[in-house]
Design a protein around this motif. Structure first.
Motif, short mmCIF file in Angstrom:
data_model
loop_
_atom_site.label_atom_id
_atom_site.label_comp_id
_atom_site.label_asym_id
_atom_site.label_seq_id
_atom_site.Cartn_x
_atom_site.Cartn_y
_atom_site.Cartn_z
N VAL A 17 -0.68 10.80 0.20
CA VAL A 17 0.35 11.36 -0.36
C VAL A 17 0.86 10.48 -1.44
CG1 VAL A 17 2.79 12.02 -0.27
CG2 VAL A 17 1.03 12.61 1.38
N VAL A 18 0.78 9.29 -1.23
CA VAL A 18 1.44 8.19 -2.30
C VAL A 18 0.33 8.11 -3.34
CG1 VAL A 18 1.67 5.56 -2.69
CG2 VAL A 18 2.76 6.69 -0.78
N ALA A 19 -0.80 8.33 -3.27
CA ALA A 19 -1.80 8.29 -4.13
C ALA A 19 -1.65 9.60 -5.28
CB ALA A 19 -3.38 7.98 -3.78
N MET A 20 -1.04 10.35 -4.59
CA MET A 20 -0.95 11.57 -5.78
C MET A 20 0.14 11.49 -6.92
SD MET A 20 -0.97 14.59 -2.75
CE MET A 20 -2.49 14.69 -1.55
N PHE A 21 1.21 10.64 -6.72
CA PHE A 21 2.05 10.56 -7.55
C PHE A 21 1.86 9.54 -8.44
CE2 PHE A 21 4.44 11.67 -3.55
CZ PHE A 21 4.95 12.99 -4.05
N PRO A 22 2.36 10.06 -9.78
CA PRO A 22 2.15 8.96 -10.93
C PRO A 22 2.95 7.75 -10.80
CG PRO A 22 3.34 10.77 -11.69
CD PRO A 22 2.95 10.95 -10.18
N SER A 23 2.46 6.48 -11.12
CA SER A 23 2.91 5.33 -11.08
C SER A 23 2.53 4.52 -12.18
CB SER A 23 2.33 4.41 -9.96
OG SER A 23 2.68 3.35 -9.61
N ARG A 24 3.65 3.51 -12.58
CA ARG A 24 3.65 2.82 -13.86
C ARG A 24 2.60 1.62 -13.61
NH1 ARG A 24 7.07 3.77 -17.97
NH2 ARG A 24 8.75 5.31 -17.49
N ASP A 25 2.61 1.06 -12.48
CA ASP A 25 2.03 -0.09 -12.12
C ASP A 25 0.53 0.10 -11.22
OD1 ASP A 25 2.99 0.47 -9.87
OD2 ASP A 25 3.52 -1.36 -9.09
N GLN A 26 0.11 1.48 -11.67
CA GLN A 26 -1.31 1.71 -10.91
C GLN A 26 -1.25 1.59 -9.59
OE1 GLN A 26 -1.41 -0.40 -13.71
NE2 GLN A 26 -1.81 1.63 -14.95
N HIS A 27 -0.16 1.98 -8.82
CA HIS A 27 0.03 2.05 -7.36
C HIS A 27 -0.10 0.69 -6.68
CE1 HIS A 27 0.13 6.23 -7.41
NE2 HIS A 27 -0.93 6.19 -8.17
N TRP A 28 0.06 -0.52 -7.43
CA TRP A 28 -0.04 -1.93 -6.82
C TRP A 28 0.95 -2.20 -5.88
CZ3 TRP A 28 -4.48 -4.53 -6.17
CH2 TRP A 28 -5.22 -4.19 -6.83
N THR A 29 2.34 -1.76 -6.15
CA THR A 29 3.37 -2.03 -5.22
C THR A 29 3.23 -1.26 -3.96
OG1 THR A 29 4.96 -2.19 -7.19
CG2 THR A 29 6.07 -1.95 -5.12
N TRP A 30 2.90 0.02 -3.91
CA TRP A 30 2.51 0.66 -2.75
C TRP A 30 1.18 0.19 -1.84
CZ3 TRP A 30 5.54 3.47 -0.01
CH2 TRP A 30 6.47 3.99 -0.56
N ALA A 31 0.16 -0.55 -2.83
CA ALA A 31 -1.02 -1.03 -2.14
C ALA A 31 -0.47 -2.35 -1.28
CB ALA A 31 -1.61 -1.36 -3.23
N TYR A 32 0.34 -2.94 -1.88
CA TYR A 32 1.03 -4.16 -1.07
C TYR A 32 1.73 -3.70 0.11
CZ TYR A 32 -0.19 -6.93 -5.19
OH TYR A 32 -0.91 -7.52 -6.11
N VAL A 33 2.54 -2.80 0.20
CA VAL A 33 3.45 -2.25 1.10
C VAL A 33 2.39 -1.67 2.37
CG1 VAL A 33 4.84 -0.55 1.97
CG2 VAL A 33 5.48 -1.72 0.04
N LEU A 34 1.63 -0.98 1.88
CA LEU A 34 0.46 -0.18 2.81
C LEU A 34 -0.38 -1.40 3.55
CD1 LEU A 34 -0.85 2.83 0.67
CD2 LEU A 34 0.78 2.92 2.68
#
Length: 85
Positions: A17-34
Motif C-alpha cells: 500500500v505504501v508503494a502505491m502512494f507518490p513520494s518525494r524521496d522515492q520511498h526511502w523513509t518508508w523503506a527504513y521503517v519497513l
C-alpha cells in the motif's frame, strides 16, 4: 495460522500500500521503517513457524524492498573488492 505469520502478511500488505502512494524521496523513509519493523517480524516467524517460512518471507520482503537489497549487495561487493590495509 500463527500470530507471527499474520504480522508478516500484514507487513506485506502495508508495504504494498505504501508503494502505491507518490513520494518525494522515492520511498526511502518508508523503506527504513519497513526494514526496522520487518527484521523482528522475520525473526518471530522463523522462531515460531520454522526456517522454511522464514526463508519464504525473507524472499517476499526482498522482492518488495528490492532497491535497498540491490544497493546493499553493491556495497558489499565494493567492500570485498578493496585491498586489505
Amino acid at each position: 495460522m500463527s500470530w507471527g505469520l499474520a504480522a508478516a502478511f500484514l507487513w506485506l500488505i502495508v508495504a504494498n500500500v505504501v508503494a502505491m502512494f507518490p513520494s518525494r524521496d522515492q520511498h526511502w523513509t518508508w523503506a527504513y521503517v519497513l526494514i526496522a519493523c520487518g527484521i523482528p517480524i522475520l525473526g518471530w516467524v522463523t522462531w515460531d513457524s520454522g526456517p522454511i517460512w522464514g526463508m519464504v518471507l525473507l524472499a517476499a520482503g526482498a522482492s518488495v524492498l528490492r532497491w535497498p537489497v540491490v544497493f546493499a549487495w553493491r556495497w558489499m561487493r565494493r567492500k570485498g573488492a578493496e585491498p586489505a590495509e
